[in-house]
Design a protein around this motif. Structure first.
Motif, PDB file in Angstrom:
ATOM      1  N   LEU A 164       0.862  -1.170   0.000  1.00 42.40           N
ATOM      2  CA  LEU A 164       0.000   0.000   0.000  1.00 42.40           C
ATOM      3  C   LEU A 164       0.902   1.224   0.000  1.00 42.40           C
ATOM      4  N   SER A 165       0.932   1.943  -1.095  1.00 45.65           N
ATOM      5  CA  SER A 165       1.843   3.076  -1.227  1.00 45.65           C
ATOM      6  C   SER A 165       1.155   4.205  -1.977  1.00 45.65           C
ATOM      7  N   GLY A 166       1.066   5.345  -1.328  1.00 43.36           N
ATOM      8  CA  GLY A 166       0.453   6.490  -1.977  1.00 43.36           C
ATOM      9  C   GLY A 166      -0.197   7.414  -0.969  1.00 43.36           C
ATOM     10  N   VAL A 167      -1.009   8.322  -1.475  1.00 39.87           N
ATOM     11  CA  VAL A 167      -1.721   9.294  -0.650  1.00 39.87           C
ATOM     12  C   VAL A 167      -3.215   9.029  -0.837  1.00 39.87           C
ATOM     13  N   TYR A 168      -3.912   8.749   0.258  1.00 41.26           N
ATOM     14  CA  TYR A 168      -5.278   8.260   0.177  1.00 41.26           C
ATOM     15  C   TYR A 168      -6.256   9.212   0.852  1.00 41.26           C
ATOM     16  N   SER A 192       2.434   3.812   3.550  1.00 39.53           N
ATOM     17  CA  SER A 192       3.526   3.050   2.933  1.00 39.53           C
ATOM     18  C   SER A 192       3.756   1.803   3.782  1.00 39.53           C
ATOM     19  N   ARG A 193       3.085   0.694   3.430  1.00 42.05           N
ATOM     20  CA  ARG A 193       3.200  -0.514   4.242  1.00 42.05           C
ATOM     21  C   ARG A 193       2.772  -1.752   3.452  1.00 42.05           C
ATOM     22  N   HIS A 194       3.227  -2.900   3.973  1.00 39.37           N
ATOM     23  CA  HIS A 194       2.930  -4.192   3.359  1.00 39.37           C
ATOM     24  C   HIS A 194       1.874  -4.973   4.123  1.00 39.37           C
ATOM     25  N   THR A 195       1.465  -4.469   5.277  1.00 36.64           N
ATOM     26  CA  THR A 195       0.533  -5.198   6.131  1.00 36.64           C
ATOM     27  C   THR A 195      -0.613  -4.304   6.571  1.00 36.64           C
ATOM     28  N   ALA A 196      -1.670  -4.938   7.066  1.00 33.31           N
ATOM     29  CA  ALA A 196      -2.839  -4.201   7.555  1.00 33.31           C
ATOM     30  C   ALA A 196      -3.323  -4.826   8.846  1.00 33.31           C
ATOM     31  N   LEU A 197      -4.045  -4.052   9.627  1.00 34.24           N
ATOM     32  CA  LEU A 197      -4.572  -4.503  10.908  1.00 34.24           C
ATOM     33  C   LEU A 197      -5.727  -5.474  10.723  1.00 34.24           C
ATOM     34  N   ASP A 198      -5.976  -6.259  11.754  1.00 33.98           N
ATOM     35  CA  ASP A 198      -7.208  -7.026  11.858  1.00 33.98           C
ATOM     36  C   ASP A 198      -8.303  -6.044  12.274  1.00 33.98           C
ATOM     37  N   GLU A 199      -8.922  -5.431  11.275  1.00 30.81           N
ATOM     38  CA  GLU A 199      -9.834  -4.323  11.555  1.00 30.81           C
ATOM     39  C   GLU A 199     -11.119  -4.774  12.242  1.00 30.81           C
ATOM     40  N   GLU A 200     -11.554  -5.991  11.987  1.00 37.77           N
ATOM     41  CA  GLU A 200     -12.761  -6.480  12.656  1.00 37.77           C
ATOM     42  C   GLU A 200     -12.567  -6.483  14.172  1.00 37.77           C
ATOM     43  N   SER A 201     -11.392  -6.938  14.613  1.00 36.76           N
ATOM     44  CA  SER A 201     -11.102  -6.948  16.047  1.00 36.76           C
ATOM     45  C   SER A 201     -10.963  -5.530  16.593  1.00 36.76           C
ATOM     46  N   LEU A 202     -10.379  -4.650  15.798  1.00 37.70           N
ATOM     47  CA  LEU A 202     -10.190  -3.268  16.230  1.00 37.70           C
ATOM     48  C   LEU A 202     -11.528  -2.564  16.421  1.00 37.70           C
ATOM     49  N   TYR A 203     -12.402  -2.657  15.422  1.00 40.60           N
ATOM     50  CA  TYR A 203     -13.704  -1.996  15.527  1.00 40.60           C
ATOM     51  C   TYR A 203     -14.535  -2.566  16.677  1.00 40.60           C
ATOM     52  N   ALA A 204     -14.340  -3.845  16.975  1.00 41.32           N
ATOM     53  CA  ALA A 204     -15.157  -4.494  17.998  1.00 41.32           C
ATOM     54  C   ALA A 204     -14.654  -4.261  19.413  1.00 41.32           C
ATOM     55  N   HIS A 205     -13.431  -3.781  19.572  1.00 43.70           N
ATOM     56  CA  HIS A 205     -12.851  -3.664  20.906  1.00 43.70           C
ATOM     57  C   HIS A 205     -13.508  -2.525  21.679  1.00 43.70           C
ATOM     58  N   GLU A 206     -13.968  -2.821  22.879  1.00 44.05           N
ATOM     59  CA  GLU A 206     -14.725  -1.840  23.651  1.00 44.05           C
ATOM     60  C   GLU A 206     -13.871  -0.701  24.190  1.00 44.05           C
ATOM     61  N   ASP A 207     -12.550  -0.868  24.242  1.00 39.12           N
ATOM     62  CA  ASP A 207     -11.680   0.190  24.763  1.00 39.12           C
ATOM     63  C   ASP A 207     -11.087   1.080  23.675  1.00 39.12           C
ATOM     64  N   LEU A 208     -11.423   0.821  22.423  1.00 38.80           N
ATOM     65  CA  LEU A 208     -10.855   1.563  21.303  1.00 38.80           C
ATOM     66  C   LEU A 208     -11.959   2.183  20.454  1.00 38.80           C
ATOM     67  N   GLU A 209     -11.597   3.276  19.769  1.00 38.59           N
ATOM     68  CA  GLU A 209     -12.517   3.863  18.807  1.00 38.59           C
ATOM     69  C   GLU A 209     -11.757   4.312  17.579  1.00 38.59           C
ATOM     70  N   VAL A 210     -12.376   4.129  16.426  1.00 43.72           N
ATOM     71  CA  VAL A 210     -11.790   4.543  15.154  1.00 43.72           C
ATOM     72  C   VAL A 210     -12.243   5.966  14.857  1.00 43.72           C
ATOM     73  N   LEU A 211     -11.288   6.863  14.671  1.00 38.49           N
ATOM     74  CA  LEU A 211     -11.598   8.282  14.469  1.00 38.49           C
ATOM     75  C   LEU A 211     -11.613   8.679  13.004  1.00 38.49           C
ATOM     76  N   ALA A 212     -10.844   7.951  12.175  1.00 37.68           N
ATOM     77  CA  ALA A 212     -10.796   8.257  10.746  1.00 37.68           C
ATOM     78  C   ALA A 212     -10.366   7.002   9.998  1.00 37.68           C
ATOM     79  N   ASP A 213     -10.949   6.812   8.810  1.00 35.00           N
ATOM     80  CA  ASP A 213     -10.569   5.656   8.003  1.00 35.00           C
ATOM     81  C   ASP A 213     -10.707   5.969   6.525  1.00 35.00           C
ATOM     82  N   SER A 214     -10.343   4.986   5.709  1.00 35.40           N
ATOM     83  CA  SER A 214     -10.307   5.157   4.261  1.00 35.40           C
ATOM     84  C   SER A 214     -10.835   3.895   3.600  1.00 35.40           C
TER      85      SER A 214
END
Length: 307
Positions: A164-168, A192-214
């Motif tokens: 993943l390389s560029g401006v999004y 600029s990266r070759h990996t991505a997060l396990d987003e399903e776990s991130l969105y589901a975690h009660e102690d975390l919040e997603v503030l911006a995404d693409s």
């Protein structure tokens, strides 16, 4: 107010040419303001360029910041002379008894490895655990964001089919949150990266919040609900030519890289992310650090134990 840096740091010359306001420790001690104590663990190969990138952003706020540069003791950078590190950097053992208002950990070109296979993984996890009681607020960038989410919350990562390389383009998801206050509803940021997060776990975690995404790049800014931990999966600190230089490096290495998307216009680099980058760091320093950290640094541990 300026960012405070060591007397002879080479980045000072670049900042002076760009009219970025900074001051040396010698001048800062004569002011009646307690500067924010910020530790920056620099895991990038090109230490000086990374210093310049973060100093541009930290030096463009109304707050005085005193930086302590950290490097790993368990891994020696091949791209930075030992003399440079000995002059401007400290290791964790040298600061473990100190308290800091904030900690920044940069990205690192180790993302294709399993976390436990990284040479300095044990040292890094020690730093992350130490930060819980010695640092009021932390800011994790790219691979460091993945590593911190894995260490603190058990959230994993996976390999992408291609880099993943560029401006999004990104969208703000929590408009009332101070960290993204003043952001346009849609804004740009480099990745600029070759990996991505396990987003399903991130969105589901009660102690975390997603503030911006693409839609293309996934989660961009996430944070713990107490505001103490900020995770940024991209590189808002990148300067104009960083993606270009990475692309040319990969071309020379025969890696057949994809041209960074939304980056070149008519053969020239189009910078779309600079204003958002400054706003992100000024919001973080103001709302997540300055407005909340105890005035007496030694009170940080007590404040965090009772939070």
């Amino acid at each position: 107010m300026p960012v405070t840096i060591p007397q002879d740091l080479p980045a000072a010359l670049v900042l002076k040419q760009e009219n970025i306001f900074f001051m040396t420790k010698e001048r800062a001690i004569h002011q009646d303001i307690r500067p924010l104590q910020v530790a920056l663990l620099n895991l990038m190969p090109n230490k000086s360029r990374t210093e310049e990138q973060f100093l541009r952003l930290l030096g463009n706020t109304a707050l005085q910041v005193e930086l302590t540069f950290l490097t790993t003791a368990t891994y020696q950078s091949k791209n930075t002379p030992v003399s440079y590190l000995q002059t401007f950097y400290q290791t964790f053992d040298q600061v473990r008894d100190r308290h800091f208002d904030a900690l920044i950990i940069t990205g690192s070109p180790v993302e294709t490895l399993a976390f436990e296979e990284v040479a300095y993984w044990q040292e890094l996890t020690s730093i992350l655990s130490w930060a819980d009681l010695h640092v009021y607020a932390s800011f994790f960038v790219c691979w460091a964001a993945q590593a911190a989410l894995y260490h603190y919350y058990g959230i994993g990562k996976h390999q992408l089919p291609k880099k993943l390389s560029g401006v999004y383009s990104h969208s703000v998801r929590k408009k009332g949150t101070p960290l993204v206050r003043g952001f346009d509803d849609v804004f740009w940021a480099p990745h600029s990266r070759h990996t991505a997060l396990d987003e399903e776990s991130l969105y589901a975690h009660e102690d975390l919040e997603v503030l911006a995404d693409s839609k293309e790049a996934g989660v961009y800014v996430a944070a713990s609900k107490d505001g103490r931990k900020t995770f940024v999966t991209g590189h808002s600190e990148y300067d104009e030519l960083t993606l270009h230089d990475e692309y040319q490096r990969d071309l020379a290495a025969g890696m057949n890289p994809q041209i960074p998307v939304n980056y070149y216009e008519n053969g020239e680099v189009a910078v779309r992310w600079r204003s958002h980058a400054h706003l992100l760091f000024s919001n973080w320093l103001n709302y997540q650090v300055y407005q909340n950290t105890p005035y007496q640094l030694e009170e940080i541990s007590k404040a965090l134990q009772h939070s």
